[in-house]
Design a protein around this motif. Structure first.
Motif, mmCIF file in Angstrom:
data_model
loop_
_atom_site.group_PDB
_atom_site.id
_atom_site.type_symbol
_atom_site.label_atom_id
_atom_site.label_comp_id
_atom_site.label_asym_id
_atom_site.label_seq_id
_atom_site.Cartn_x
_atom_site.Cartn_y
_atom_site.Cartn_z
ATOM 1 N N GLU A 18 3.893 -12.129 -5.888
ATOM 2 C CA GLU A 18 2.611 -11.438 -5.742
ATOM 3 C C GLU A 18 1.526 -12.416 -5.287
ATOM 4 N N PRO A 19 0.643 -11.998 -4.370
ATOM 5 C CA PRO A 19 -0.491 -12.858 -3.990
ATOM 6 C C PRO A 19 -1.383 -13.187 -5.190
ATOM 7 N N ASP A 20 -1.594 -12.213 -6.067
ATOM 8 C CA ASP A 20 -2.397 -12.398 -7.274
ATOM 9 C C ASP A 20 -1.624 -11.782 -8.444
ATOM 10 N N PRO A 21 -0.807 -12.577 -9.148
ATOM 11 C CA PRO A 21 0.043 -12.024 -10.222
ATOM 12 C C PRO A 21 -0.724 -11.249 -11.286
ATOM 13 N N ALA A 22 -1.985 -11.608 -11.529
ATOM 14 C CA ALA A 22 -2.771 -10.919 -12.553
ATOM 15 C C ALA A 22 -3.196 -9.527 -12.094
ATOM 16 N N ASN A 23 -3.188 -9.300 -10.779
ATOM 17 C CA ASN A 23 -3.544 -7.992 -10.223
ATOM 18 C C ASN A 23 -2.474 -7.580 -9.212
ATOM 19 N N PRO A 24 -1.305 -7.193 -9.708
ATOM 20 C CA PRO A 24 -0.160 -6.941 -8.815
ATOM 21 C C PRO A 24 -0.411 -5.793 -7.845
ATOM 22 N N ARG A 25 0.045 -5.987 -6.601
ATOM 23 C CA ARG A 25 -0.063 -4.961 -5.574
ATOM 24 C C ARG A 25 1.277 -4.313 -5.270
ATOM 25 N N TYR A 26 2.376 -4.991 -5.612
ATOM 26 C CA TYR A 26 3.701 -4.535 -5.195
ATOM 27 C C TYR A 26 4.617 -4.207 -6.385
ATOM 28 N N LEU A 27 4.646 -5.048 -7.394
ATOM 29 C CA LEU A 27 5.437 -4.784 -8.599
ATOM 30 C C LEU A 27 4.526 -4.118 -9.622
ATOM 31 N N LEU A 28 4.519 -2.803 -9.584
ATOM 32 C CA LEU A 28 3.564 -2.039 -10.378
ATOM 33 C C LEU A 28 4.185 -1.526 -11.668
ATOM 34 N N THR A 29 3.396 -1.508 -12.728
ATOM 35 C CA THR A 29 3.812 -0.933 -14.009
ATOM 36 C C THR A 29 3.365 0.519 -14.087
ATOM 37 N N GLU A 30 4.297 1.395 -14.401
ATOM 38 C CA GLU A 30 3.977 2.789 -14.692
ATOM 39 C C GLU A 30 3.931 2.905 -16.208
ATOM 40 N N SER A 31 2.746 2.956 -16.753
ATOM 41 C CA SER A 31 2.545 2.839 -18.193
ATOM 42 C C SER A 31 3.430 3.795 -18.989
ATOM 43 N N GLY A 32 4.180 3.210 -19.931
ATOM 44 C CA GLY A 32 5.030 3.996 -20.810
ATOM 45 C C GLY A 32 6.310 4.508 -20.177
ATOM 46 N N MET A 33 6.533 4.207 -18.877
ATOM 47 C CA MET A 33 7.711 4.758 -18.196
ATOM 48 C C MET A 33 8.590 3.686 -17.571
ATOM 49 N N GLY A 34 8.020 2.820 -16.742
ATOM 50 C CA GLY A 34 8.849 1.840 -16.070
ATOM 51 C C GLY A 34 8.086 1.105 -15.001
ATOM 52 N N TYR A 35 8.752 0.830 -13.870
ATOM 53 C CA TYR A 35 8.163 0.011 -12.824
ATOM 54 C C TYR A 35 8.438 0.622 -11.453
ATOM 55 N N ARG A 36 7.582 0.246 -10.507
ATOM 56 C CA ARG A 36 7.711 0.740 -9.146
ATOM 57 C C ARG A 36 7.446 -0.409 -8.173
ATOM 58 N N PHE A 37 8.335 -0.549 -7.170
ATOM 59 C CA PHE A 37 8.077 -1.502 -6.091
ATOM 60 C C PHE A 37 7.367 -0.756 -4.986
ATOM 61 N N GLN A 38 6.097 -1.073 -4.792
ATOM 62 C CA GLN A 38 5.264 -0.335 -3.847
ATOM 63 C C GLN A 38 5.147 -1.089 -2.533
ATOM 64 N N LEU A 39 5.588 -0.474 -1.446
ATOM 65 C CA LEU A 39 5.502 -1.075 -0.128
ATOM 66 C C LEU A 39 4.262 -0.594 0.606
ATOM 67 N N GLU A 40 3.714 -1.458 1.410
ATOM 68 C CA GLU A 40 2.678 -1.052 2.345
ATOM 69 C C GLU A 40 3.363 -0.558 3.620
ATOM 70 N N PRO A 41 2.702 0.229 4.466
ATOM 71 C CA PRO A 41 3.321 0.757 5.682
ATOM 72 C C PRO A 41 3.795 -0.341 6.626
ATOM 73 N N ALA A 42 4.904 -0.020 7.342
ATOM 74 C CA ALA A 42 5.402 -0.851 8.445
ATOM 75 C C ALA A 42 5.784 -2.252 8.015
ATOM 76 N N VAL A 43 6.560 -2.355 6.902
ATOM 77 C CA VAL A 43 6.976 -3.673 6.460
ATOM 78 C C VAL A 43 8.480 -3.770 6.281
ATOM 79 N N VAL A 44 9.235 -2.748 6.665
ATOM 80 C CA VAL A 44 10.667 -2.732 6.407
ATOM 81 C C VAL A 44 11.437 -2.850 7.714
ATOM 82 N N GLU A 45 12.443 -3.749 7.727
ATOM 83 C CA GLU A 45 13.395 -3.816 8.820
ATOM 84 C C GLU A 45 14.736 -3.353 8.279
#
Length: 244
Positions: free
Chosen positions: A206-233
């Motif tokens: 993460e660019p700023d681990p204290a304020n994650p943009r990609y490895l997100l916590t879904e409170s009480g449920m789990g985690y989500r890897f959030q991609l920004e547009p146009a970043v996948v090959e």
């Protein structure tokens, strides 16, 4: 498919050789750690099934030795039930862990799951987030730097967590799913493991681990890897191309 089974218990070794052979697998056996390493070098098995408490070289030492040159899945089959033993094996490079006694159906299911993982590697995407590039197939992460790409090192267990989240990019992955897939169903309540590894991954990618943009916590449920547009090959389950 060739499976190397290493165990110092002759009855266990015989039972697995007969059972796996009856299912169509080619079985190579070893009775101690040195034999296991030598057999892996000679026969290049597709899957390794290892006990931890072997003489001459322990199962952990075998895993570390094999991981130096092979990416073949390693399934630990052990009578050790402690969480520390399991974490040590997974961190050394094991892919899964089954506690003795076990049912043969469970063992076969674990082997099938590991072989499916092999088959899916060709579909592994390359992900770019900020200045970090994640290549699941090569199991490598690099960070852009003025002097050129710098390697970001992950432990085997950190890779397991990240692999599951990236392959389900954009989707919620529950804590129970992650704990079961990585540590087994008996650790379904051990959320401390998960928090530790998520925190370590954030520090590394993460660019700023204290304020994650990609490895997100879904409170009480789990985690989500959030991609920004146009970043996948490439394509992988749960990952969409920019045009889709």
């Amino acid at each position: 498919m060739r499976i190397l089974v290493a165990d110092d218990d002759p009855q266990m070794l015989r039972a697995l050789r007969v059972t796996l052979g009856a299912r169509g697998y080619e079985v190579v056996t070893a009775t101690n750690g040195v034999e296991a390493v030598n057999a892996a070098i000679e026969h290049h098995p597709d899957v390794l099934v290892l006990d931890l408490g072997m003489p001459e070289l322990s199962g952990i030492e075998v895993i570390e030795g094999v991981r130096g040159w092979s990416t073949a899945p390693i399934l630990v089959v052990s009578g050790r039930t402690g969480a520390a033993d399991k974490v040590d094996a997974l961190d050394a490079g094991a892919d899964d862990y089954v506690t003795k006694p076990f049912s043969i159906d469970e063992l076969l299911a674990r082997i099938r799951a590991l072989t499916r993982r092999i088959a899916s590697q060709d579909e592994s995407p390359v992900i770019r987030i900020a200045d970090v590039t994640i290549d699941l197939a090569a199991r490598s992460i690099t960070r852009a730097a003025p002097s050129g790409p710098e390697l970001v090192r992950l432990t085997p267990t950190e890779w397991e967590v990240l692999d599951i989240l990236v392959r389900n990019a954009g989707r919620l992955v529950t804590r129970q799913t992650l704990l079961t897939d990585i540590w087994g169903s008996e650790h379904i309540t051990d959320t401390g493991y998960l928090r530790l590894y998520i925190a370590q991954l954030r520090k590394k990618i993460e660019p700023d681990p204290a304020n994650p943009r990609y490895l997100l916590t879904e409170s009480g449920m789990g985690y989500r890897f959030q991609l920004e547009p146009a970043v996948v090959e490439g394509q992988a389950p749960g990952v969409s191309s920019p045009d889709s």
